[in-house]
Motif scaffolding. Structure first.
Motif, mmCIF file in Angstrom:
data_model
loop_
_atom_site.group_PDB
_atom_site.id
_atom_site.type_symbol
_atom_site.label_atom_id
_atom_site.label_comp_id
_atom_site.label_asym_id
_atom_site.label_seq_id
_atom_site.Cartn_x
_atom_site.Cartn_y
_atom_site.Cartn_z
ATOM 1 N N ALA A 49 13.830 41.770 -27.834
ATOM 2 C CA ALA A 49 13.255 42.732 -27.724
ATOM 3 C C ALA A 49 14.051 43.995 -27.343
ATOM 4 O O ALA A 49 13.793 45.672 -27.832
ATOM 5 N N ALA A 50 14.025 43.454 -25.953
ATOM 6 C CA ALA A 50 14.807 44.545 -24.957
ATOM 7 C C ALA A 50 16.286 45.285 -26.076
ATOM 8 O O ALA A 50 16.151 47.020 -25.566
ATOM 9 N N SER A 57 6.006 39.818 -20.947
ATOM 10 C CA SER A 57 6.782 38.764 -22.000
ATOM 11 C C SER A 57 7.945 38.019 -21.026
ATOM 12 O O SER A 57 8.036 37.151 -22.100
ATOM 13 N N TRP A 58 7.947 38.468 -20.083
ATOM 14 C CA TRP A 58 9.265 37.608 -19.823
ATOM 15 C C TRP A 58 9.006 35.820 -19.632
ATOM 16 O O TRP A 58 9.526 35.250 -19.727
ATOM 17 N N SER A 59 7.708 35.896 -19.439
ATOM 18 C CA SER A 59 6.896 34.243 -18.458
ATOM 19 C C SER A 59 6.859 33.828 -20.272
ATOM 20 O O SER A 59 6.698 32.376 -20.159
ATOM 21 N N THR A 82 12.053 38.529 -25.181
ATOM 22 C CA THR A 82 12.506 39.516 -24.663
ATOM 23 C C THR A 82 13.026 39.911 -24.302
ATOM 24 O O THR A 82 13.753 41.502 -24.827
ATOM 25 N N LEU A 83 14.217 39.595 -24.027
ATOM 26 C CA LEU A 83 15.973 39.795 -23.917
ATOM 27 C C LEU A 83 16.317 40.598 -26.074
ATOM 28 O O LEU A 83 16.957 41.874 -25.729
ATOM 29 N N ALA A 91 6.293 43.701 -19.124
ATOM 30 C CA ALA A 91 7.548 43.674 -18.500
ATOM 31 C C ALA A 91 7.667 41.330 -17.638
ATOM 32 O O ALA A 91 8.454 41.032 -18.351
ATOM 33 N N TYR A 92 7.062 41.511 -16.844
ATOM 34 C CA TYR A 92 6.583 40.120 -16.522
ATOM 35 C C TYR A 92 5.394 38.961 -17.355
ATOM 36 O O TYR A 92 6.584 38.074 -17.324
ATOM 37 N N SER A 112 8.773 33.992 -23.152
ATOM 38 C CA SER A 112 9.787 33.608 -24.196
ATOM 39 C C SER A 112 10.761 34.876 -23.652
ATOM 40 O O SER A 112 10.841 36.259 -23.621
ATOM 41 N N PRO A 113 12.154 34.669 -22.457
ATOM 42 C CA PRO A 113 13.006 35.071 -22.068
ATOM 43 C C PRO A 113 13.534 35.779 -23.243
ATOM 44 O O PRO A 113 14.087 36.750 -23.253
ATOM 45 N N ARG A 114 14.489 34.633 -23.825
ATOM 46 C CA ARG A 114 15.320 35.137 -25.554
ATOM 47 C C ARG A 114 14.666 36.473 -26.065
ATOM 48 O O ARG A 114 14.943 37.334 -26.479
#
Length: 111
Positions: free
Chosen positions: A56-57, A45-47, A53-54, A42-43, A49-51
């Motif tokens: 994909a979630a 993937s967020w670092s 990551t969201l 999670a860390y 690309s936050p967009r």
């Protein structure tokens, strides 16, 4: 004869108790390692690309919801095929992982 049998039973009890304690420790260690890997994913993937990551979630959530819907709805004739079978398998794996973490990662000192 009675003392020998009692000593044998005590020995078996001790072996079983130590084996259960070791198995519990191994399962707790695996749960902590799995939790740490999920947090690292999670860390990272967020670092990256936050967009993304969201997105994909959200996609993962939709596929898990579809798998849960396929499992809990009234059964139909025939077998599940294609995407439905994949989402059911994904939901089942995710549910099993969640229960494993619920039972064994609660004692993890890393939280």
């Amino acid at each position: 004869m009675g003392a020998r049998r009692a000593a044998k039973r005590v020995g078996e009890f001790l072996i079983e108790t130590v084996g259960e304690a070791v198995a519990e420790a191994i399962l707790s260690l695996l749960a902590c390692a799995l939790l740490a890997c999920l947090a690292l994913i999670a860390y990272l993937s967020w670092s990256f690309s936050p967009r993304l990551t969201l997105a994909a979630a959200g996609l993962l959530s939709l596929s898990l919801a579809h798998g849960a819907w396929q499992i809990f709805r009234a059964p139909t004739k025939g077998h599940r095929r294609g995407f439905a079978a994949l989402t059911v398998a994904g939901f089942t794996l995710t549910a099993m992982t969640a229960f494993f973490l619920l039972f064994y990662a609660t004692g993890c000192a890393c939280l």
